[in-house]
Design an enzyme around this catalytic site. Structure first.
Site, PDB file in Angstrom:
ATOM      1  N   ASP A  11       0.875  -1.168   0.000  1.00  0.00           N
ATOM      2  CA  ASP A  11       0.000   0.000   0.000  1.00  0.00           C
ATOM      3  C   ASP A  11       0.917   1.224   0.000  1.00  0.00           C
ATOM      4  OD1 ASP A  11      -2.441   1.544   0.341  1.00  0.00           O
ATOM      5  OD2 ASP A  11      -1.778   1.840   2.402  1.00  0.00           O
ATOM      6  N   ASP A  13      -0.091   5.260   1.009  1.00  0.00           N
ATOM      7  CA  ASP A  13      -0.318   6.201   2.117  1.00  0.00           C
ATOM      8  C   ASP A  13      -0.404   5.443   3.437  1.00  0.00           C
ATOM      9  OD1 ASP A  13      -0.583   8.532   0.433  1.00  0.00           O
ATOM     10  OD2 ASP A  13      -2.561   7.811  -0.130  1.00  0.00           O
ATOM     11  N   ASP A 166      -1.346  -0.907   6.007  1.00  0.00           N
ATOM     12  CA  ASP A 166      -1.456  -0.260   7.312  1.00  0.00           C
ATOM     13  C   ASP A 166      -2.888  -0.194   7.829  1.00  0.00           C
ATOM     14  OD1 ASP A 166      -2.558   2.846   6.803  1.00  0.00           O
ATOM     15  OD2 ASP A 166      -1.561   1.951   5.090  1.00  0.00           O
TER      16      ASP A 166
END
Length: 218
Positions: A11, A13, A166
């Protein structure tokens, strides 16, 4: 541990970069057009990671998505670089993984062009072979489509890949695609929330990912 590991897909961001300052600035630019007061970064952070439409729908009451998306995209280049920084351990970890012979990609709900610009600016582009954004699949995360598109471009099967994110949405995406998943609490979701979603590993430090390079042939 994926015994036949050939690729890691990340991922963006909250996993590779902290871009919440830039995202908050552009979100507040759109809110200002609606005569709404600015939101704090933590208020915006919890709405990041599920795509630009979700972000605007949850931070701009009464949003006109077509108009406000255009406002956001027009403003974002002005803060993209100044409001984004690498997260700890990323710059030194990706070269280690690449030198171990692993293929690396990015699969993010962030618009692909913004991701590519930041990969170039932050010096990560040489390590990343594939970048998948919401434009590249019929459905965005947590559907499996984007991650499967990344694996297809890398010519890798789900059993040969590891996804690193995250958020719970990243865990859901990996599970839907049949891919192992590690997560780190540097983004929108806290460690307890991530742990409850049962990832294959909850990282304490991004540098722990080098374990996959060390153990690849074990």
């Amino acid at each position: 541990m994926v015994q036949t590991l050939k690729a890691l897909v990340f991922d963006f961001d909250g996993t590779l970069v902290d871009s919440y300052e830039a995202i908050t600035a552009s979100g507040n630019h759109v809110r200002a057009a609606h005569n709404l007061p600015p939101l704090s970064e933590p208020e915006v952070r919890r709405c990041v990671g599920r795509g630009p439409a979700y972000l605007l729908e949850h931070t701009v009451p009464g949003t006109d998505l077509e108009v406000d998306m255009a406002r956001y995209r027009q403003h974002h280049p002005s803060v993209l670089r100044s409001g984004t920084r690498l997260l700890p351990g990323v710059a030194e970890t990706l070269p280690v993984l690449k030198k171990a012979g692993l293929h690396l990609g990015v699969c993010s709900n962030k618009p692909r062009d913004f991701t590519r610009q930041l990969l170039d600016y932050l010096g990560l582009a040489p390590w990343i072979e594939v970048v998948i954004g919401p434009e590249d699949a019929p459905r965005i995360k947590p559907a499996a489509d984007m991650l499967l598109a990344a694996l297809k471009q890398l010519n890798i099967t789900a059993a040969e890949a590891l996804y690193v994110g995250d958020m719970v949405v990243d865990i859901q995406t990996a599970r839907a695609a049949g891919v192992a998943v590690w997560v780190i609490a540097t983004g929108s979701d806290e460690a307890l929330t991530l742990q409850a979603a049962k990832p294959d590993r909850l990282l304490q430090d991004f540098r722990e990912i080098t374990l996959v390079a060390e153990q690849r042939f074990s």
